[in-house]
Design an enzyme around this catalytic site. Structure first.
Site, PDB file in Angstrom:
ATOM      1  N   HIS A  34       0.402  -1.053  -0.358  1.00 60.55           N
ATOM      2  CA  HIS A  34      -0.182   0.119  -0.429  1.00 60.55           C
ATOM      3  C   HIS A  34       0.480   1.291   0.384  1.00 60.55           C
ATOM      4  O   HIS A  34       2.075   1.382  -0.303  1.00 60.55           O
ATOM      5  CB  HIS A  34      -1.085   0.159   1.086  1.00 60.55           C
ATOM      6  CG  HIS A  34      -0.750   0.120   2.227  1.00 60.55           C
ATOM      7  ND1 HIS A  34       0.929   0.564   2.903  1.00 60.55           N
ATOM      8  CD2 HIS A  34      -0.455  -1.114   3.170  1.00 60.55           C
ATOM      9  CE1 HIS A  34       1.176   0.010   3.928  1.00 60.55           C
ATOM     10  NE2 HIS A  34       0.112  -1.053   4.548  1.00 60.55           N
ATOM     11  N   GLU A  35       0.020   2.536   0.141  1.00 63.91           N
ATOM     12  CA  GLU A  35       1.329   3.670  -0.061  1.00 63.91           C
ATOM     13  C   GLU A  35       1.691   3.788   0.770  1.00 63.91           C
ATOM     14  O   GLU A  35       3.259   4.610   0.880  1.00 63.91           O
ATOM     15  CB  GLU A  35      -0.211   4.820  -0.126  1.00 63.91           C
ATOM     16  CG  GLU A  35       0.532   6.325  -0.230  1.00 63.91           C
ATOM     17  CD  GLU A  35       1.639   6.153  -1.268  1.00 63.91           C
ATOM     18  OE1 GLU A  35       2.184   7.446  -1.253  1.00 63.91           O
ATOM     19  OE2 GLU A  35       1.102   5.572  -2.322  1.00 63.91           O
ATOM     20  N   GLY A  36       1.883   2.982   2.397  1.00 64.87           N
ATOM     21  CA  GLY A  36       3.088   3.580   3.454  1.00 64.87           C
ATOM     22  C   GLY A  36       4.289   2.192   3.311  1.00 64.87           C
ATOM     23  O   GLY A  36       5.899   2.654   2.821  1.00 64.87           O
ATOM     24  N   HIS A  37       3.958   0.863   2.138  1.00 62.41           N
ATOM     25  CA  HIS A  37       5.336   0.395   1.491  1.00 62.41           C
ATOM     26  C   HIS A  37       5.958   1.528   0.612  1.00 62.41           C
ATOM     27  O   HIS A  37       6.723   1.302   0.374  1.00 62.41           O
ATOM     28  CB  HIS A  37       4.525  -1.117   0.794  1.00 62.41           C
ATOM     29  CG  HIS A  37       4.440  -1.672   1.679  1.00 62.41           C
ATOM     30  ND1 HIS A  37       3.357  -2.095   2.257  1.00 62.41           N
ATOM     31  CD2 HIS A  37       4.905  -2.736   3.494  1.00 62.41           C
ATOM     32  CE1 HIS A  37       2.550  -3.298   2.916  1.00 62.41           C
ATOM     33  NE2 HIS A  37       4.440  -3.240   3.593  1.00 62.41           N
ATOM     34  N   GLN A  61       6.118 -15.736  11.542  1.00 61.18           N
ATOM     35  CA  GLN A  61       6.107 -14.486  12.952  1.00 61.18           C
ATOM     36  C   GLN A  61       4.201 -14.994  12.363  1.00 61.18           C
ATOM     37  O   GLN A  61       3.978 -14.211  13.460  1.00 61.18           O
ATOM     38  CB  GLN A  61       5.972 -13.392  11.772  1.00 61.18           C
ATOM     39  CG  GLN A  61       6.066 -13.162  10.448  1.00 61.18           C
ATOM     40  CD  GLN A  61       6.955 -11.590   9.832  1.00 61.18           C
ATOM     41  OE1 GLN A  61       7.822 -11.308   9.597  1.00 61.18           O
ATOM     42  NE2 GLN A  61       5.844 -10.785  10.380  1.00 61.18           N
ATOM     43  N   ASP A 150       5.357  -0.438  13.216  1.00 57.36           N
ATOM     44  CA  ASP A 150       4.915  -1.338  14.031  1.00 57.36           C
ATOM     45  C   ASP A 150       7.007  -0.839  14.739  1.00 57.36           C
ATOM     46  O   ASP A 150       7.906  -1.254  14.351  1.00 57.36           O
ATOM     47  CB  ASP A 150       5.657  -2.200  12.981  1.00 57.36           C
ATOM     48  CG  ASP A 150       4.822  -2.483  11.996  1.00 57.36           C
ATOM     49  OD1 ASP A 150       3.672  -3.182  12.533  1.00 57.36           O
ATOM     50  OD2 ASP A 150       5.274  -2.429  10.205  1.00 57.36           O
ATOM     51  N   GLN A 153       8.563  -3.490  16.308  1.00 56.48           N
ATOM     52  CA  GLN A 153       9.402  -4.844  15.165  1.00 56.48           C
ATOM     53  C   GLN A 153      10.499  -4.069  14.859  1.00 56.48           C
ATOM     54  O   GLN A 153      11.241  -3.947  14.647  1.00 56.48           O
ATOM     55  CB  GLN A 153       8.380  -4.916  14.102  1.00 56.48           C
ATOM     56  CG  GLN A 153       9.526  -4.870  12.929  1.00 56.48           C
ATOM     57  CD  GLN A 153       8.648  -5.683  11.759  1.00 56.48           C
ATOM     58  OE1 GLN A 153       8.046  -6.127  11.569  1.00 56.48           O
ATOM     59  NE2 GLN A 153       8.707  -4.786  10.813  1.00 56.48           N
ATOM     60  N   LEU A 184      -1.986   2.818   7.411  1.00 56.50           N
ATOM     61  CA  LEU A 184      -2.090   2.797   6.161  1.00 56.50           C
ATOM     62  C   LEU A 184      -1.986   0.885   6.966  1.00 56.50           C
ATOM     63  O   LEU A 184      -0.651   0.498   8.267  1.00 56.50           O
ATOM     64  CB  LEU A 184      -0.980   2.328   5.558  1.00 56.50           C
ATOM     65  CG  LEU A 184      -1.535   3.942   4.615  1.00 56.50           C
ATOM     66  CD1 LEU A 184      -1.411   4.255   2.922  1.00 56.50           C
ATOM     67  CD2 LEU A 184      -3.033   4.144   4.687  1.00 56.50           C
ATOM     68  N   SER A 185      -2.601  -0.251   6.506  1.00 60.79           N
ATOM     69  CA  SER A 185      -2.064  -1.228   6.476  1.00 60.79           C
ATOM     70  C   SER A 185      -2.162  -2.647   5.857  1.00 60.79           C
ATOM     71  O   SER A 185      -3.352  -1.934   5.234  1.00 60.79           O
ATOM     72  CB  SER A 185      -2.051  -2.231   8.620  1.00 60.79           C
ATOM     73  OG  SER A 185      -1.923  -3.314   8.467  1.00 60.79           O
TER      74      SER A 185
HETATM   75  O1  PAF Z   1       6.557  -5.251   8.287  1.00 60.34           O
HETATM   76  C1  PAF Z   1       6.380  -6.447   7.507  1.00 60.34           C
HETATM   77  O2  PAF Z   1       5.773  -6.749   7.001  1.00 60.34           O
HETATM   78  C2  PAF Z   1       7.629  -7.926   7.719  1.00 60.34           C
HETATM   79  O3  PAF Z   1       7.352  -8.159   9.513  1.00 60.34           O
HETATM   80  C3  PAF Z   1       8.704  -8.170   7.623  1.00 60.34           C
HETATM   81  C4  PAF Z   1       9.487  -7.341   8.466  1.00 60.34           C
HETATM   82  C5  PAF Z   1       8.567  -7.972   6.176  1.00 60.34           C
HETATM   83  C6  PAF Z   1       9.434  -9.322   7.258  1.00 60.34           C
HETATM   84  O4  PAF Z   1       8.092 -10.098   7.465  1.00 60.34           O
END
Ligand code: PAF
Length: 281
Positions: A34-37, A61, A150, A153, A184-185
């Site tokens: 999404h736009e965040g990425h 995970q 995150d 993380q 955004l998620s």
């Molecule tokens: O933030 C994420 O999308 C995931 O936790 C990551 C960092 C790509 C690891 O799988």
């Protein structure tokens, strides 16, 4: 932009970039961009000559009751989005080409992963640190970009990078938000339009806390109580935690130190789990 699926192809492409004296940036993702990425990719491109986007839904995970099977897989759109945002390579391995058969080695951060999400998602951060360590070893980037949404993380990956001497600079990008304030998620796509509106109670709770601190409140209990009350005003939200924590080690604090304290929130809305956080002060 190239798309590769195996580690030898990835290494060959990165080696060519290195021969051309390019710095290498990595944006690890689980796809469903999404736009965040895209903002992370653009940031990587601003700081590195050659940008690798990994697209890998990492099974280690996800907990047994979590959404691994139904996590959206949208590789064609992810490739198009990565290319438009300036990526040079998408690395999208199959699980069996990335994890060795019978893999039995983990990378685990044991301090900042204890509270908050760590309490409710056992094993989650161990999966994240393990897969990101693998990506760091496979790509050997100069820098890697992660989003501030995150929070835990990010803290775990910073510690891992420092503690295990990965020569990778961690670049942080601010949380990107919808016009209504919701962070955004990839999981927002699970929300109905009504729930998407109800989710605005989360950024509203963060704003209430920030406003109190801006007005001089320093008692973490009172700040937390105001945020909890704002969340409770939206009965559809089921808060999992709402904590005022130290910005560095993420442990709960009694006093807010502006600039060094964060409010972190996780809530369920229907079957969707949403997280968000804000700097206080
Ligand atoms: O933030 C994420 O999308 C995931 O936790 C990551 C960092 C790509 C690891 O799988």
């Amino acid at each position: 932009m190239e798309v590769v699926h195996t580690i030898p192809e990835l290494r060959a492409a990165v080696a060519r970039a290195r021969q051309a004296h390019q710095t290498v940036g990595l944006v690890p993702t689980m796809g469903c961009l999404h736009e965040g990425h895209l903002a992370l990719i653009r940031q990587a491109k601003a700081e590195a000559g050659f940008v690798v986007v990994s697209v890998f839904v990492n099974p280690t995970q996800f907990g047994p009751q979590e959404d691994f099977a139904k996590y959206p897989r949208t590789l064609a759109a992810d490739v198009a989005g990565s290319s438009a945002a300036g990526a040079d390579l998408v690395f999208a391995p199959a699980t069996e080409d990335f994890y060795a058969a019978g893999a039995s080695t983990w990378v685990e951060e044991t301090r900042v992963t204890q509270g908050l999400c760590g309490e409710f998602r056992p094993g989650h951060f161990r999966g994240v640190t393990t897969v990101v360590a693998m990506l760091f070893n496979a790509v050997q980037p100069d820098l890697a970009v992660f989003g501030r949404k995150d929070l835990q993380q990010l803290a775990a990956l910073r510690r891992m990078t420092r503690d295990l001497l990965f020569p990778v600079r961690i670049v942080v990008h601010e949380t990107v938000r919808e016009p209504n304030g919701v962070a955004l998620s990839s999981r927002n796509r699970y929300l109905s339009p009504t729930d998407f509106t109800k989710a605005t109670a989360i950024p509203a709770a963060l704003a209430v806390a920030r406003a109190l601190v801006d007005g001089g409140e320093r008692d973490a209990g009172r700040v937390r109580a105001a945020a909890v009350a704002r969340l409770a005003a939206e009965p559809a939200l089921r808060p999992q935690y709402c904590e005022v924590v130290d910005a560095l080690d993420l442990t709960p604090v009694n006093q807010v130190t502006p600039g060094r304290t964060i409010l972190a929130v996780a809530c369920h809305l229907g079957t969707t789990r949403l997280i968000d956080n804000a700097d206080l002060g």
